[in-house]
Design an enzyme around this catalytic site. Structure first.
Site, PDB file in Angstrom:
ATOM      1  N   SER A   1      60.538  40.280  10.676  1.00 24.82           N
ATOM      2  CA  SER A   1      61.543  40.589   9.660  1.00 24.82           C
ATOM      3  C   SER A   1      62.824  39.781   9.820  1.00 24.82           C
ATOM      4  CB  SER A   1      61.875  42.080   9.699  1.00 24.82           C
ATOM      5  OG  SER A   1      62.431  42.418  10.950  1.00 24.82           O
TER       6      SER A   1
ATOM      7  N   HIS B   1      68.301  44.418  12.974  1.00 30.55           N
ATOM      8  CA  HIS B   1      68.517  43.790  11.671  1.00 30.55           C
ATOM      9  C   HIS B   1      69.988  43.429  11.518  1.00 30.55           C
ATOM     10  CE1 HIS B   1      64.697  45.302   9.378  1.00 30.55           C
ATOM     11  NE2 HIS B   1      64.450  44.318  10.206  1.00 30.55           N
TER      12      HIS B   1
ATOM     13  N   ASP C   1      67.360  48.018   4.060  1.00 26.65           N
ATOM     14  CA  ASP C   1      66.581  48.841   4.975  1.00 26.65           C
ATOM     15  C   ASP C   1      66.498  50.304   4.587  1.00 26.65           C
ATOM     16  OD1 ASP C   1      65.992  46.727   6.586  1.00 26.65           O
ATOM     17  OD2 ASP C   1      67.549  47.152   8.064  1.00 26.65           O
TER      18      ASP C   1
END
Lengths: 83, 191
Positions: B68, B107, B134
């Site tokens: 990701s 992230h 997210d």
């Protein structure tokens, strides 16, 4: 109900000086930062990109905002709307 | 007759001493090996706990399990984390825990809202290689991360090293073979 700002942006930059021997990639982003009466700091990313190498570090692009520029509403209000 | 008895007694004594010596040697060897193993395990724990103290994070080192955050971080990379009191800002790469999920997620922050009354901060994250934010990853009904969800910032990485962990997790048989081999190595080593 919600106001969302749509923008067209011309972004040009020369970031070649950031690439040293040790640079893996450069992550570039454009963010709006503003104050409201209840929230002294807000940052919303509008656009971002990844520059993988020095060859791509001098660029000019014409684009619209990648993320919605919308002020935060209270969670309870949002959840009521979703329910 | 007296001489013979005496000779027999001497011989039996010698045999007894030899047996005692062998028994003693075996016990000491086993104890030494057990202590060595304990030292290794304890050293690993001490290093991990020291890292936790130094970095201020519950998880000072994490392995990247998905793509990701490509091209910056690939599956199998190791990330080093650090947690401090500094405010969280857009563009930073943070590690966070979602209630109900046991694996932390690394992230990038794309939105930040700070409240004046409580000082609480609302954060929205996104993986660089993902299309959307997210919110699908957060707990049901949760729209923002708060400070207590965030475990640290990514401050460094090592490529490929994490593959060992991934392989051991996905193929338990390899994990047991590896542990068995290491155990044998320690036990059979001579000082």
């Amino acid at each position: 109900m919600f106001r969302s700002v749509s923008m067209t942006m011309n972004i040009s930059a020369n970031l070649q000086s950031l690439f040293t021997w040790n640079t893996k990639q450069v992550f570039v982003f454009l963010a709006a930062e503003y104050e409201t009466p209840k929230k002294p700091l807000n940052q919303i990313s509008l656009w971002d990109g990844i520059i993988p190498s020095k060859d791509h570090a001098k660029f000019w692009i014409h684009t619209s905002n990648k993320y919605r520029f919308i002020d935060q509403v209270q969670n309870s209000s949002r959840m009521q709307l979703l329910a | 007759m007296g001489d013979r008895k005496e000779a027999i007694a001497i011989t039996m004594g010698w045999i007894g001493e030899s047996v005692d010596s062998i028994k003693s040697l075996q016990i000491r060897q086993v104890l030494t090996q057990a202590v060595s193993l304990g030292m290794i395990v304890t050293s690993a724990l001490i290093i991990w706990k020291a890292l936790m103290c130094i970095t201020g994070s519950e998880s000072p080192v994490v392995v990247v399990l998905s793509g990701s955050m490509e091209p910056g971080f690939k599956r199998g990379d190791i990330l080093f984390l650090h947690m401090s009191k500094d405010p969280i800002r857009a563009g930073e790469i943070v590690v966070f825990n979602v209630d109900g999920r046991e694996i932390p997620i690394v992230h990038r922050v794309i939105k930040v809202h700070e409240r004046e009354d409580t000082g609480e901060v609302d954060v929205l994250t996104k993986g660089d290689n993902n299309y959307g934010d997210d919110r699908l990853l957060y707990a049901h009904g949760q729209l923002w991360l708060q400070r207590h969800h965030i475990m640290g910032r990514a401050v460094g990485f090592l490529p490929y090293v994490g593959w060992v962990t991934i392989i051991m997790t996905e193929k338990p048989i390899i994990k047991y073979i590896l542990i068995g081999a290491l155990g044998l190595l320690v036990i059979t080593s001579k000082d």
